[in-house]
Design a protein around this motif. Structure first.
Motif, PDB file in Angstrom:
ATOM      1  N   ASP A 352     -28.959 -79.044 -67.657  1.00 29.69           N
ATOM      2  CA  ASP A 352     -28.340 -80.347 -67.425  1.00 29.69           C
ATOM      3  C   ASP A 352     -29.244 -81.155 -66.503  1.00 29.69           C
ATOM      4  O   ASP A 352     -29.183 -81.038 -65.283  1.00 29.69           O
ATOM      5  N   TRP A 353     -30.076 -81.988 -67.093  1.00 28.78           N
ATOM      6  CA  TRP A 353     -31.067 -82.735 -66.324  1.00 28.78           C
ATOM      7  C   TRP A 353     -30.435 -83.849 -65.482  1.00 28.78           C
ATOM      8  O   TRP A 353     -31.071 -84.370 -64.562  1.00 28.78           O
ATOM      9  N   GLU A 354     -29.197 -84.205 -65.780  1.00 25.92           N
ATOM     10  CA  GLU A 354     -28.556 -85.304 -65.068  1.00 25.92           C
ATOM     11  C   GLU A 354     -27.960 -84.879 -63.731  1.00 25.92           C
ATOM     12  O   GLU A 354     -27.535 -85.719 -62.940  1.00 25.92           O
ATOM     13  N   ASN A 356     -27.351 -84.176 -60.075  1.00 21.77           N
ATOM     14  CA  ASN A 356     -27.975 -84.790 -58.892  1.00 21.77           C
ATOM     15  C   ASN A 356     -27.745 -83.899 -57.671  1.00 21.77           C
ATOM     16  O   ASN A 356     -26.745 -84.023 -56.960  1.00 21.77           O
TER      17      ASN A 356
END
Length: 633
Positions: A352-354, A356
């Motif tokens: 999950d690159w999103e 934060n």
């Protein structure tokens, strides 16, 4: 997630439970695209080489299998095994050296076709690693003949069984005489002389019993020094490997004798460098060794830099295994025993690159240590209940352990927790990437070493490489990293420790291109968990101290934390004392990492080192990372 519409279609159809790859889904294999679209790339988890000898097997090997073996009792894990003050014939260093020489010569006789019966030194502790290796002998059709003491095996007469000659004493030409009490180096000399003269090692304490049994002395080592042995035997021993062991020990002598290797001690007295050293002799031996020859063992009471650094500079990799046993038989016929066991890996297509967060990974040090792998690594660290939560990174000696003890290697790979990361440590053994081979043909030596390591990693799906350097930021270190990257286009990243401090790179990241043109990150340790007692160093210290330092840093999005394997800490809860965790603690490895995690805020997330590498690649090099991931469906 990065995928084409066509790839999404196939993934939707064929999604099933992942068996071998963490953080991903496994698809029907092999090659679901056959007959549909031959241009589709393969599965990411199928990026692995088949098992095969591509020149990576460089360690000495006993290739002839015995039909049976004697189990020699009262040796290993007996607390007296290296004592010199014991009076019982079945106790002390004198007995230990006898048994080691007996095993070395008997196993060598099997290799030479003069016998069908080997010798195994019994492990009284019942360690699973040696039990697995004994089971491997059984799987090869080799049966245990029975348990006898070394004294019985050396002096008793045994009749044949099913046409197999069981008697050992006829295999030896006599005995090599030592006086380990009055001359500690006589045991070192005897370890070499035993091989050259085909004689078991007998001490003056027990000499009369062997004279009475019909043995004759073939060599007198009582007053000889290691330097004497070198001058006398250097033309009669192999330069393909070297054993370095302290005086007043018996370990590894079976291996040295089996393979006709020289044995040298750095300190002339055990754990006492002030009593004199053999460093000039060691230097001479290093230059005599075959380029790239491995060095086995260790020395006590000497900074490791003294001997490891010199070995590295002259182009030799250290194999730390001073307290390991039965190497001739744990490594027996290792080339034909290689199995396609594969490390569990993170599939970057499912990250999950999103998210934060500030990402933190932990990397346990000292994974090059073979004896640790054979002793308490699995039970004491690898199976620690906190491994899953901490998503630990474990260094393991992939390219050495799969030769030295295939059964234990297979067990370690097979029992990997799916959330952990396995990392090759430290590039074929212990060497420094910035000075390896500096006094030889560095380019050639580095290339050969890197190629061996790459083949082992690729065949067992190990994607990260751990290296150590004297200066992790130097141009010479970059050249060392580049050699390993050039050799392995499946390498995802390098984690680098400095000797010393381990966190000398302060978390800096370097980028070097592989053969396909993709930039590979070299990630240095930002901090190191290390117990220094009453103080902390700038980048080394307690979990509370390192958590405080990390939290106060501005650039802390990606952090690799080295966990010193031999440091233990105490859980002090939320106390603000930055050294209190050092006192009377018993938490190490993943549990030490968890102490640090407990001091971090919610803005931090712990991930395993492989995911950290991929997040670094996507963060700093998004276009080429996406381009690379599109080569898989």
């Amino acid at each position: 997630m990065i995928m084409t519409t066509k790839t999404m279609f196939f993934k939707t159809l064929l999604l099933v439970a992942c068996v071998n790859v963490a953080g991903c889904s496994k698809y029907n294999s092999p090659k679901i695209n056959q007959g549909l679209d031959e241009q589709l790339p393969g599965l990411y988890e199928e990026l692995v080489d088949p098992i095969g000898d591509n020149g990576q097997y460089n360690l000495p090997e006993m290739t002839v299998k015995p039909k049976r073996y004697w189990n020699c009792v009262e040796v290993l894990n007996v607390g007296s095994r290296n004592n010199i003050g014991e009076t019982e014939e079945i106790r002390g260093l004198q007995y230990h050296l006898l048994c080691q020489s007996l095993a070395g010569l008997a196993n060598r006789a099997v290799q030479q076709g003069r016998s069908e019966v080997g010798v195994w030194l019994h492990d009284h502790a019942g360690r699973s690693s040696y039990s697995l290796s004994k089971q491997a002998l059984s799987d090869l059709g080799i049966s245990e003949q029975g348990m006898q003491s070394g004294i019985e095996l050396a002096r008793n007469n045994y009749g044949p069984s099913d046409g197999i000659a069981l008697q050992l004493k006829d295999l030896f030409d006599g005995y090599v005489l030592t006086d380990v009490t009055n001359n500690p180096e006589s045991g070192i000399v005897a370890s070499v002389a035993a091989s050259v003269h085909n004689g078991i090692i007998v001490d003056v304490r027990d000499r009369a019993n062997y004279d009475n049994a019909g043995y004759a002395m073939v060599y007198d080592a009582r007053t000889k020094t290691t330097a004497d042995a070198w001058q006398e035997f250097k033309g009669q021993v192999s330069n393909k490997a070297l054993v370095v062991m302290p005086v007043q020990t018996g370990e590894l002598r079976d291996f040295a004798i089996m393979h006709n290797l020289f044995v040298v001690n750095i300190n002339k007295e055990y754990n006492n460098p002030g009593a004199g050293q053999n460093l000039p002799l060691f230097e001479e031996i290093l230059k005599w060794l075959e380029p790239g020859a491995p060095i086995y063992g260790w020395e006590q009471g000497v900074d490791e830099e003294v001997f490891v650094n010199r070995a590295s500079i002259t182009g030799h990799v250290w194999v730390p295994n001073d307290w390991s046993y039965n190497l001739p038989l744990t490594s027996l016929a290792y080339r034909e025993r290689q199995q396609p066991v594969l490390a569990k890996v993170v599939n970057p297509q499912f990250i999950d690159w999103e998210k934060n967060k500030k990402f933190v990974s932990f990397y346990l040090s000292d994974g090059d240590n073979i004896q640790w792998m054979m002793n308490d690594f699995v039970g004491g660290f690898y199976e620690n209940g906190d491994v899953a939560e901490m998503k630990m990174g474990f260094g393991i000696p992939v390219s050495n352990l799969n030769q030295m003890a295939p059964a234990q290697f297979n067990h370690i790979i097979g029992s990997q927790h799916r959330d952990a990361t396995l990392i090759e440590a430290l590039g074929g053994g212990y060497q420094y990437a910035d000075n390896y081979g500096r006094e030889g043909n560095r380019t050639e030596l580095l290339a050969k070493l890197a190629d061996r390591v790459a083949n082992s990693m690729r065949q067992h799906r190990v994607k990260l490489l751990g290296l150590m350097a004297k200066d992790v930021t130097s141009a010479d270190a970059m050249a060392g990293y580049q050699a390993f990257i050039d050799a392995n286009d499946q390498l995802e990243g390098i984690v680098a420790l400095q000797y010393s401090p381990y966190a000398g790179g302060a978390g800096e990241i370097f980028w070097l291109k592989n053969s396909a043109g993709f930039e590979i990150p070299v990630v240095t340790a930002r901090y190191s968990l290390w117990n220094f007692g009453s103080y902390n160093n700038e980048r080394e210290g307690t979990p509370a101290y390192i958590a405080q330092q990390l939290t106060q840093e501005a650039d802390n999005d990606f952090s690799l934390i080295s966990v010193h394997a031999w440091s233990k800490f105490r859980d002090t809860g939320n106390r603000t004392d930055l050294t209190g965790e050092n006192t009377d603690g018993d938490l190490n490895g993943a549990s030490a990492a968890k102490l640090m995690k407990n001091h971090l805020g919610d803005e931090f997330e712990v991930i395993n080192p492989q995911e950290l590498i991929w997040r670094i690649r996507m963060h700093y090099k998004p276009e080429q990372t996406e381009q690379y991931l599109k080569t898989f469906y």
